[in-house]
Scaffold this active site. Structure first.
Site, PDB file in Angstrom:
ATOM      1  N   LYS A 192      -9.671  21.232  52.797  1.00 60.82           N
ATOM      2  CA  LYS A 192      -8.349  21.679  52.337  1.00 60.82           C
ATOM      3  C   LYS A 192      -8.592  22.693  51.236  1.00 60.82           C
ATOM      4  O   LYS A 192      -9.326  22.422  50.282  1.00 60.82           O
ATOM      5  CB  LYS A 192      -7.505  20.529  51.798  1.00 60.82           C
ATOM      6  CG  LYS A 192      -6.165  21.036  51.257  1.00 60.82           C
ATOM      7  CD  LYS A 192      -5.202  19.935  50.943  1.00 60.82           C
ATOM      8  CE  LYS A 192      -5.327  19.460  49.514  1.00 60.82           C
ATOM      9  NZ  LYS A 192      -4.176  18.624  49.118  1.00 60.82           N
ATOM     10  N   HIS A 220       7.847  17.830  42.114  1.00 59.23           N
ATOM     11  CA  HIS A 220       7.907  17.901  43.577  1.00 59.23           C
ATOM     12  C   HIS A 220       7.409  16.609  44.239  1.00 59.23           C
ATOM     13  O   HIS A 220       8.005  16.114  45.200  1.00 59.23           O
ATOM     14  CB  HIS A 220       7.064  19.092  44.045  1.00 59.23           C
ATOM     15  CG  HIS A 220       6.979  19.215  45.522  1.00 59.23           C
ATOM     16  ND1 HIS A 220       8.057  19.555  46.300  1.00 59.23           N
ATOM     17  CD2 HIS A 220       5.939  19.010  46.384  1.00 59.23           C
ATOM     18  CE1 HIS A 220       7.689  19.577  47.566  1.00 59.23           C
ATOM     19  NE2 HIS A 220       6.414  19.249  47.646  1.00 59.23           N
ATOM     20  N   SER A 255       1.895  16.298  35.197  1.00 57.69           N
ATOM     21  CA  SER A 255       0.777  17.197  34.866  1.00 57.69           C
ATOM     22  C   SER A 255       0.400  17.035  33.393  1.00 57.69           C
ATOM     23  O   SER A 255      -0.091  17.983  32.771  1.00 57.69           O
ATOM     24  CB  SER A 255       1.182  18.653  35.130  1.00 57.69           C
ATOM     25  OG  SER A 255       1.652  18.791  36.437  1.00 57.69           O
ATOM     26  N   MET A 299      -1.218   8.738  39.444  1.00 52.91           N
ATOM     27  CA  MET A 299      -1.444   9.728  40.509  1.00 52.91           C
ATOM     28  C   MET A 299      -1.539  11.172  40.021  1.00 52.91           C
ATOM     29  O   MET A 299      -1.952  12.046  40.769  1.00 52.91           O
ATOM     30  CB  MET A 299      -0.298   9.643  41.532  1.00 52.91           C
ATOM     31  CG  MET A 299      -0.067   8.261  42.116  1.00 52.91           C
ATOM     32  SD  MET A 299      -1.529   7.542  42.879  1.00 52.91           S
ATOM     33  CE  MET A 299      -1.843   8.669  44.210  1.00 52.91           C
ATOM     34  N   GLY A 300      -1.139  11.430  38.787  1.00 51.24           N
ATOM     35  CA  GLY A 300      -1.064  12.828  38.354  1.00 51.24           C
ATOM     36  C   GLY A 300      -2.405  13.422  37.961  1.00 51.24           C
ATOM     37  O   GLY A 300      -2.620  14.617  38.099  1.00 51.24           O
ATOM     38  N   THR A 301      -3.318  12.592  37.458  1.00 49.24           N
ATOM     39  CA  THR A 301      -4.565  13.112  36.898  1.00 49.24           C
ATOM     40  C   THR A 301      -5.584  13.372  37.997  1.00 49.24           C
ATOM     41  O   THR A 301      -6.159  12.435  38.555  1.00 49.24           O
ATOM     42  CB  THR A 301      -5.119  12.128  35.845  1.00 49.24           C
ATOM     43  OG1 THR A 301      -4.121  11.964  34.838  1.00 49.24           O
ATOM     44  CG2 THR A 301      -6.387  12.665  35.211  1.00 49.24           C
ATOM     45  N   ASP A 302      -5.799  14.670  38.279  1.00 50.28           N
ATOM     46  CA  ASP A 302      -6.725  15.047  39.346  1.00 50.28           C
ATOM     47  C   ASP A 302      -7.636  16.187  38.916  1.00 50.28           C
ATOM     48  O   ASP A 302      -8.216  16.877  39.728  1.00 50.28           O
ATOM     49  CB  ASP A 302      -5.944  15.437  40.615  1.00 50.28           C
ATOM     50  CG  ASP A 302      -4.928  16.542  40.342  1.00 50.28           C
ATOM     51  OD1 ASP A 302      -4.827  16.996  39.186  1.00 50.28           O
ATOM     52  OD2 ASP A 302      -4.261  16.969  41.289  1.00 50.28           O
ATOM     53  N   LYS A 334      -6.806  16.324  32.277  1.00 52.07           N
ATOM     54  CA  LYS A 334      -5.465  15.748  32.444  1.00 52.07           C
ATOM     55  C   LYS A 334      -5.490  14.264  32.051  1.00 52.07           C
ATOM     56  O   LYS A 334      -6.534  13.604  32.156  1.00 52.07           O
ATOM     57  CB  LYS A 334      -5.015  15.866  33.893  1.00 52.07           C
ATOM     58  CG  LYS A 334      -4.499  17.232  34.275  1.00 52.07           C
ATOM     59  CD  LYS A 334      -3.813  17.090  35.617  1.00 52.07           C
ATOM     60  CE  LYS A 334      -3.427  18.366  36.240  1.00 52.07           C
ATOM     61  NZ  LYS A 334      -2.973  18.163  37.612  1.00 52.07           N
TER      62      LYS A 334
HETATM   63  P1  NAD Z   1       5.373  19.607  39.579  1.00 51.00           P
HETATM   64  O1  NAD Z   1       4.893  20.825  38.862  1.00 51.00           O
HETATM   65  O2  NAD Z   1       6.425  19.739  40.603  1.00 51.00           O
HETATM   66  O3  NAD Z   1       5.866  18.521  38.515  1.00 51.00           O
HETATM   67  C1  NAD Z   1       5.130  18.283  37.348  1.00 51.00           C
HETATM   68  C2  NAD Z   1       5.670  17.049  36.669  1.00 51.00           C
HETATM   69  O4  NAD Z   1       4.887  16.812  35.487  1.00 51.00           O
HETATM   70  C3  NAD Z   1       7.112  17.193  36.216  1.00 51.00           C
HETATM   71  O5  NAD Z   1       7.720  15.914  36.294  1.00 51.00           O
HETATM   72  C4  NAD Z   1       6.975  17.629  34.750  1.00 51.00           C
HETATM   73  O6  NAD Z   1       8.099  17.313  33.980  1.00 51.00           O
HETATM   74  C5  NAD Z   1       5.788  16.787  34.362  1.00 51.00           C
HETATM   75  N1  NAD Z   1       5.049  17.321  33.202  1.00 51.00           N
HETATM   76  C6  NAD Z   1       4.512  18.543  33.080  1.00 51.00           C
HETATM   77  N2  NAD Z   1       3.883  18.638  31.881  1.00 51.00           N
HETATM   78  C7  NAD Z   1       4.034  17.449  31.259  1.00 51.00           C
HETATM   79  C8  NAD Z   1       3.616  16.917  30.023  1.00 51.00           C
HETATM   80  N3  NAD Z   1       2.887  17.639  29.169  1.00 51.00           N
HETATM   81  N4  NAD Z   1       3.951  15.651  29.721  1.00 51.00           N
HETATM   82  C9  NAD Z   1       4.673  14.897  30.591  1.00 51.00           C
HETATM   83  N5  NAD Z   1       5.095  15.340  31.776  1.00 51.00           N
HETATM   84  C10 NAD Z   1       4.776  16.596  32.111  1.00 51.00           C
HETATM   85  O7  NAD Z   1       4.054  18.936  40.181  1.00 51.00           O
HETATM   86  P2  NAD Z   1       3.945  17.875  41.351  1.00 51.00           P
HETATM   87  O8  NAD Z   1       3.681  18.588  42.610  1.00 51.00           O
HETATM   88  O9  NAD Z   1       5.053  16.891  41.274  1.00 51.00           O
HETATM   89  O10 NAD Z   1       2.567  17.141  40.936  1.00 51.00           O
HETATM   90  C11 NAD Z   1       2.534  16.314  39.787  1.00 51.00           C
HETATM   91  C12 NAD Z   1       1.097  16.092  39.376  1.00 51.00           C
HETATM   92  O11 NAD Z   1       0.405  15.375  40.402  1.00 51.00           O
HETATM   93  C13 NAD Z   1       0.300  17.372  39.167  1.00 51.00           C
HETATM   94  O12 NAD Z   1      -0.443  17.245  37.989  1.00 51.00           O
HETATM   95  C14 NAD Z   1      -0.614  17.443  40.359  1.00 51.00           C
HETATM   96  O13 NAD Z   1      -1.815  18.123  40.106  1.00 51.00           O
HETATM   97  C15 NAD Z   1      -0.833  15.976  40.649  1.00 51.00           C
HETATM   98  N6  NAD Z   1      -1.206  15.683  42.044  1.00 51.00           N
HETATM   99  C16 NAD Z   1      -2.093  14.700  42.272  1.00 51.00           C
HETATM  100  C17 NAD Z   1      -2.447  14.386  43.569  1.00 51.00           C
HETATM  101  C18 NAD Z   1      -3.406  13.274  43.841  1.00 51.00           C
HETATM  102  O14 NAD Z   1      -3.819  13.099  45.000  1.00 51.00           O
HETATM  103  N7  NAD Z   1      -3.732  12.479  42.883  1.00 51.00           N
HETATM  104  C19 NAD Z   1      -1.893  15.093  44.633  1.00 51.00           C
HETATM  105  C20 NAD Z   1      -0.945  16.068  44.366  1.00 51.00           C
HETATM  106  C21 NAD Z   1      -0.594  16.345  43.056  1.00 51.00           C
END
Ligand code: NAD
Length: 321
Positions: A67, A137, A199, A219-222, A226
């Site tokens: 990917k 998203h 993020s 799930m956010g930390t990748d 982060k």
């Molecule tokens: P997005 O940009 O649509 O949303 C980002 C989210 O993070 C929003 O809710 C925003 O308000 C919040 N945010 C941003 N900065 C912040 C901060 N400093 N403190 C608190 N909240 C904050 O992104 P998304 O597509 O929803 O993805 C969210 C996260 O998940 C991203 O960091 C992305 O890299 C990660 N992700 C992880 C996986 C995985 O497999 N683990 C897969 C996809 C995405």
């Protein structure tokens, strides 16, 4: 070779398909039948973007590929999702390109499937309140997938930009679940199961706020740097991950690992639980954390489903390279 568009992926890959594919590939990874290759993820120095490759080979599912894509934070203003990716599938017997598969919907659904698989195997059976940290998203996909795993009676949520919570509220309402916007501490004190999908680069949940028995799918930390959780939680909780190598380098466990609060041996592959080689949650008081770092094999697994079903249903477009 075939092209499977974003639109076709949305049509042919359901949440249940993604759950089954991700659960199977986590199990294959833990058995040693499937391997992720080292991730490349680089800041481009352009458009504030992160770009990279996630690849691997699943010998059990015969999925080989990569990917490619990343994260463009300015995309939302252009009416695009911030994550952009494409999956390339190769024939494991010949190395020939089999398919180009749109990766945006698949990324969302495979990431939601990962936390749903963790909830299925690790959350308390009587979990009733689902807490969502983040409303970007991915969050709505996470909410839909999680809601299918337990008899949740309420959704509570926090987001840095509170105006975005209306999207999650609409999904909760559609699912017949009451919704409440709350503060982070209030969320931790009420939720039985928490999904973090932001993020953020600093802890959003203090370890002292988390109640015994909570399951957290982080799930956010990748990416290195982060962070969503207080590293102390990793000393207090039973820790599971999709992949150990990623967990301690780019996953949430990187911080506790660097600080010496967590050793590799303290982290269990979720696949071991799926395979019945680890009991998972043992007591109702245990805090469980799933460090979902996102592995390339998840993408290949759902892309292989998309290709198979699209071909069966005549939705894949065949082209000569
Ligand atoms: P997005 O940009 O649509 O949303 C980002 C989210 O993070 C929003 O809710 C925003 O308000 C919040 N945010 C941003 N900065 C912040 C901060 N400093 N403190 C608190 N909240 C904050 O992104 P998304 O597509 O929803 O993805 C969210 C996260 O998940 C991203 O960091 C992305 O890299 C990660 N992700 C992880 C996986 C995985 O497999 N683990 C897969 C996809 C995405």
């Amino acid at each position: 070779m075939f092209v499977v568009s974003e639109e076709v992926c949305r049509k042919v890959v359901s949440r249940a398909d993604a759950f089954d594919a991700v659960q199977a590939v986590f199990a294959a990874m833990a058995r040693g039948d499937a391997r992720n290759f080292p991730v490349v993820r680089e800041a481009l120095g352009h458009a504030d973007a992160l770009y990279g490759f996630k690849s691997g080979f699943d010998r059990a599912g015969l999925a080989l590929g990569v990917k490619s894509g990343g994260y463009w934070p300015g995309n939302a203003q252009k009416g695009l999702t911030n994550h952009q990716s494409t999956v390339f599938l190769f024939d494991p017997d010949t190395g020939q390109l089999q398919a180009l598969v749109g990766g945006n919907y698949l990324t969302a659904i495979r990431t939601a499937a990962a936390s749903a698989v963790s909830i299925a195997h690790l959350a308390r059976k009587d979990a009733r309140v689902l807490g969502m940290i983040g409303a970007g998203h991915q969050a709505q996909f996470q909410l839909r997938a999680a809601a299918e795993q337990r008899q949740f009676e309420k959704v509570i949520a926090w987001n840095l930009h509170p105006e975005k919570l209306s999207i999650l509220e609409a999904v909760a309402t559609e699912l017949g679940l009451p919704f409440e916007a709350v503060g982070r501490q209030q969320l931790a004190e009420q939720a039985d199961t928490i999904i973090t999908i932001t993020s953020a680069h600093e802890a959003l949940l203090d370890s002292g706020w988390i109640r015994p028995g909570t399951h957290i799918a982080c799930m956010g930390t990748d990416t290195a740097g982060k962070q969503e959780l207080d590293p102390q939680l990793f000393s207090d909780a039973s820790v599971f991950t999709d992949e150990l190598a990623q967990s301690i380098t780019i996953g949430e466990a990187q911080h506790a690992f660097k600080a010496g609060q967590l050793q590799e041996a303290d982290i269990t592959a979720l696949g071991a639980v799926i395979n019945g080689d680890h009991p998972g949650r043992v007591t109702d008081d245990e805090i469980t954390v799933f460090d979902g770092t996102g592995v390339g094999l998840q993408d290949l697994a759902v892309a292989a489903v998309a290709l198979r079903v699209a071909c069966e249903e005549g939705d894949a477009k065949e082209i000569a390279l």
